[in-house]
Design an enzyme around this catalytic site. Structure first.
Site, PDB file in Angstrom:
ATOM      1  N   LYS A 248       0.836  -1.208   0.000  1.00  0.00           N
ATOM      2  CA  LYS A 248       0.000   0.000   0.000  1.00  0.00           C
ATOM      3  C   LYS A 248       0.869   1.255   0.000  1.00  0.00           C
ATOM      4  CE  LYS A 248      -3.785  -2.382   2.320  1.00  0.00           C
ATOM      5  NZ  LYS A 248      -4.462  -2.707   3.566  1.00  0.00           N
TER       6      LYS A 248
ATOM      7  N   GLN B 141      -4.406  -1.036   9.663  1.00  0.00           N
ATOM      8  CA  GLN B 141      -4.312  -2.385   9.086  1.00  0.00           C
ATOM      9  C   GLN B 141      -4.942  -3.406  10.035  1.00  0.00           C
ATOM     10  OE1 GLN B 141      -3.108  -3.179   5.995  1.00  0.00           O
ATOM     11  NE2 GLN B 141      -3.737  -5.266   6.404  1.00  0.00           N
TER      12      GLN B 141
ATOM     13  N   ASP C  13     -10.778   3.488   3.973  1.00  0.00           N
ATOM     14  CA  ASP C  13     -11.124   2.061   3.863  1.00  0.00           C
ATOM     15  C   ASP C  13     -12.645   1.877   3.809  1.00  0.00           C
ATOM     16  OD1 ASP C  13      -9.152   0.183   3.513  1.00  0.00           O
ATOM     17  OD2 ASP C  13      -8.642   0.033   5.649  1.00  0.00           O
TER      18      ASP C  13
END
Ligand code: NAP
Length: 287
Positions: free
Chosen positions: A54, A98, A121
């Site tokens: 990422k 994460q 997200d």
């Protein structure tokens, strides 16, 4: 005729080129460079790989990306304090924590602490609610990537029978909402579904996200079906495979995504796109 194998890498490349153009335009218009903060707790090897990918992809398109690391035994308050700091930092437009997190954390508490305007997200309840009513700002990256793959291949969704195997909060459920919004008739299957094949055989578009290698066999799909394999499984011999018996199903489907090289690159790409959207929105006056 065997299915067309859709290259997620090629679709991702074209969207990443668009991302670069959007970043240039934003710089010219408002002098803003999109910023992404990634929070990583613990030292899980797969999480490290995902985070590295990422960060690398973000930097490659021109997003300034920063990693904030914490040991696995960190007190949740320290991570929440970092999120508060990032929420208040105008150079940071997107915040990603994460997952998974160590057991001392409440995942919902952490995800809901992220400002809804920086929730790239798409896991904050505000954005999940937006998804339900068809007005989300940050669609969750993996199902968003699936929609972009279908759009890129000009595969119609309206009026189609879509069957989704997997009902998680990050893939299956948001996928179902996006497909409904696009006018599909949707069935969602999960581990307690009786006779999975009676559903999958009806699918014009089959999206599989269960995490079970070899779950979908050729006799479970209709000839000409579009098959999107979200699963990522590492076999004992080290090979990475999806949830679909690729060699068998490729002979019956009209389109199929491979693993690796299908949905995976799209997930990271849609994170970049959401981060740029957040930066673009930060330059607009609130309504
Ligand atoms: P998850 O949270 O473990 O959810 C799995 C879902 O599949 C659950 O709803 C579960 O049902 C269902 N399921 C499990 N076994 C099944 C079976 N035998 N038949 C039917 N349904 C079954 O997993 P996830 O996070 O959604 O991820 C799913 C897969 O996608 C994993 O392989 C993951 O690595 C992969 N993934 C890939 C990407 C990407 O970028 N390509 C991104 C995210 C995830 P219950 O709800 O009844 O337990």
């Amino acid at each position: 005729m065997p299915a067309k194998i859709i290259s997620g890498n090629a679709v991702a490349k074209s969207i990443r080129n668009d991302c670069k153009e959007r970043i240039s335009a934003l710089g010219r218009r408002a002098g803003v460079v999109p910023g992404l903060a990634v929070v990583l707790v613990g030292d899980s090897a797969p999480s490290r790989v995902y985070v590295r990918k990422k960060l690398h992809a973000a930097q490659e398109v021109g997003i300034v990306a920063h990693l904030f690391e914490f040991p696995s035994n960190v007190a949740p308050e320290a991570v929440l304090a970092k999120i508060d700091e990032l929420n208040a930092d105008p150079r940071v437009h997107g915040i990603l924590v994460q997952l998974p997190l160590p057991p001392q954390f409440s995942i919902f508490e952490v995800l809901h602490r992220i400002s809804r305007d920086k929730d790239v997200d798409g896991f904050h309840l505000y954005n999940v609610g937006g998804l339900v009513v068809g007005d989300t700002i940050f669609p969750p990256c993996t199902p968003f990537g699936v929609m972009k793959i279908l759009e890129h291949e000009n595969i119609p969704i309206e009026g189609q029978n879509v069957v989704i195997v997997g009902a998680s909060n990050i893939v299956g459920k948001p996928m179902a909402l996006m497909m409904m919004q696009a006018g599909a008739t949707v069935a969602v299957c999960h581990a307690k579904t009786r006779d999975l094949a009676q559903f999958t055989i009806l699918a014009d578009i089959l999206v599989v996200a269960a995490g079970v290698p070899g779950l979908i066999l050729p006799q479970m799909v209709k000839t000409g079906c579009v098959v999107v394999d979200v699963g990522i499984n590492r076999l004992a011999d080290g090979r990475i495979v999806g949830d679909v018996d690729f060699e068998g199903v490729v002979k019956k489907a009209s389109y199929i995504t491979p693993v690796p090289g299908g949905v995976g690159p799209m997930t990271v790409t849609m994170l970049l796109s959401n981060t740029i959207t957040a930066a673009e929105k930060s330059t607009m006056a609130p309504i």
